[in-house]
Design an enzyme around this catalytic site. Structure first.
Site, PDB file in Angstrom:
ATOM      1  CB  CYS A 155      34.306 -85.744  29.433  1.00  0.00           C
ATOM      2  SG  CYS A 155      35.478 -87.062  29.823  1.00  0.00           S
ATOM      3  CG  HIS A 188      29.948 -86.895  28.733  1.00  0.00           C
ATOM      4  ND1 HIS A 188      31.175 -87.198  29.293  1.00  0.00           N
ATOM      5  CD2 HIS A 188      29.088 -86.781  29.777  1.00  0.00           C
ATOM      6  CE1 HIS A 188      31.059 -87.268  30.609  1.00  0.00           C
ATOM      7  NE2 HIS A 188      29.788 -87.018  30.925  1.00  0.00           N
TER       8      HIS A 188
END
Length: 473
Positions: free
Chosen positions: A70, A120
């Site tokens: 991610c 993120h």
């Protein structure tokens, strides 16, 4: 090389843009692998809106997540840099303020900028309470150039989800969060339809947990009827079908939202002059090779969907390009299409002319894949290891610190079931791929050191047990 003319208008010393700058909308799903779409040939998953758009888009069938996990993938998309350059090669570490990003570049070019959903890339620099930053607001100076802001660092509780606005005020997303997030995107588009805008809509699904899509979508899939890839071991097939049914339910729910977004662009009268890009940060193994989720060098992990729809600039005909194209290449390619000078900080390749059909592939294209530090579910105790590799149109070639590890002829072996490392029949191929890998590593200034060396260089500490090595690794 990055500053070469692209086939779009360009004059030395200045940018020449069309009379009206194209809008840019990037739709980023989390952990959506390349094969889980109807237009990719999957007869089980229902993605009618994406399938329809693919008929009038450029479809890249070998789109690669350079580091398939991610935070690194997202930071690479925003900067056009490899993880060892921008420093986010480990989840939940922060992208530095010094980074020059997509939104900062387009904001300087007069674009309104907006970000909605999962972020993120603002984690803690070092281990405090594990994942502590995931529930905190992202400060204004850490939003990397985005002004309109409806985001949260990360959550995978899609039905009880909150976000922070531009003023750090917390709000709840009602219901399944991808739906109201898309509504917010529609509002942004309508509000900015008379001015050029850049919008990133970042959904959390279809990332696990798999069984949390709205019930109506879960009812569409019977695990017993789903076809599995032949590289899923027999012992894991029941579990794979169950998870795959939930994964597909998420995909179909997101496809509904994607249809709403396209309708909004059409209603606002801006679809023709909008670059609409759909992709993902990385794929999901879903038990292929007996593995789960990401960080792995196999296609189910590294290959992602990639559609680019831009009628005014790329036409309305479907064109399929099998050229390896990395998330590191997204920023320079967008800059090439919109005639904005590519900064020297960018390491990716500008493929604008290729996407526009003004240039043909050379056949020598390759995307670098890297895991400098295996971590979390893929840590050393779980069998993870440092590796580097390349994905070409036909081959996958990967080395670990001990030497050559994997070689697949993907044309003959699309499910990567036969490792050809050391095969006499492929000795010349392996040598050529080794040379290409060394070239890509040199371009990326990647010396392929141990994980510990990079953690020390960036003054990072491992989370939990990630640093514990198994004897012999």
């Amino acid at each position: 090389m990055l500053l070469l003319a692209t086939g779009f208008a360009w004059k030395k010393g200045q940018n020449t843009a069309p009379s009206r700058k194209p809008n840019i909308v990037i739709v980023l799903a989390d952990q959506w692998n390349a094969q889980s779409l109807g237009y990719a040939g999957n007869a089980d998953v229902k993605t009618p809106n994406l399938d329809r758009l693919a008929q009038s888009s450029v479809v890249l069938t070998t789109a690669v997540s350079s580091m398939p996990v991610c935070s690194p993938a997202r930071a690479s998309l925003l900067t056009g840099q490899y993880p060892l350059t921008h420093g986010v090669f480990y989840n939940d570490r922060p992208l530095r303020n010094e980074a020059l990003t997509l939104a900062e570049i387009y904001k300087d070019a007069g674009y309104a900028t907006g970000y909605i959903g999962k972020w993120h890339i603002n984690g803690q620099a070092n281990y405090e309470k594990q994942f502590a930053a995931r529930n905190r607001a992202v400060p204004r100076d850490r939003r990397q150039g985005f002004d309109y802001w409806k985001a949260r660092e990360v959550t995978h509780d899609y039905n009880s989800s909150f976000y922070f606005d531009e003023n750090d005020v917390r709000h709840e997303w009602p219901g399944y969060d991808a739906f109201p997030q898309t509504d917010s995107a529609v509002s942004f588009i309508d509000r900015n339809k008379t001015n050029p805008f850049l919008l990133v809509l970042s959904w959390g699904p279809p990332h696990d947990p798999y069984q949390t899509a709205p019930e109506a979508y879960r009812k569409m899939y019977d695990p017993a009827t789903l076809k599995l890839r032949p590289n899923v071991p027999d012992s894991l097939q029941a579990r794979a079908r169950k998870d795959l049914a939930g994964y597909y339910a998420h995909c179909t729910a997101l496809d509904k939202s994607f249809g709403d977004l396209v309708a909004a662009l059409q209603k606002a009268g801006v679809e023709e002059n909008t670059i609409l890009l759909f992709t993902s940060d990385h794929g999901d193994m879903l038990y292929s090779q007996g593995k789960v989720r990401k960080q792995k060098p196999w296609d189910e992990s590294i290959l992602v969907p990639f559609l680019m729809h831009y009628p005014a600039g790329l036409g309305k005909s479907k064109r399929i390009l099998p050229v390896p194209f990395s998330n590191v290449d997204i920023l320079p390619t967008l800059l090439g299409i919109t005639n904005i000078r590519i900064p020297e900080t960018v390491e990716g390749t500008n493929y604008a002319a290729l996407l526009a059909g003004k240039q043909k592939p050379t056949g020598e294209e390759a995307s670098l894949i890297q895991v400098p530090v295996p971590f979390h579910e893929n840590n050393f105790l779980n069998g993870g290891k440092e590796y580097r590799g390349i994905r070409t149109k036909q081959y996958t070639y990967v080395r670990d610190l001990k030497g050559p590890w994997l070689l697949y002829d993907n044309a003959k072996d699309p499910y990567q079931q036969t490792n050809l490392i050391g095969s006499p029949a492929y000795a010349a191929v392996q040598a050529k791929l080794e040379k290409k890998l060394r070239q890509k590593l040199a371009e990326a200034k990647d010396r392929f050191l141990t994980a510990d060396a990079y953690m020390k260089q960036w003054n990072y500490r491992y989370d939990g047990k990630d640093s514990l090595r198994v004897s012999g690794l």
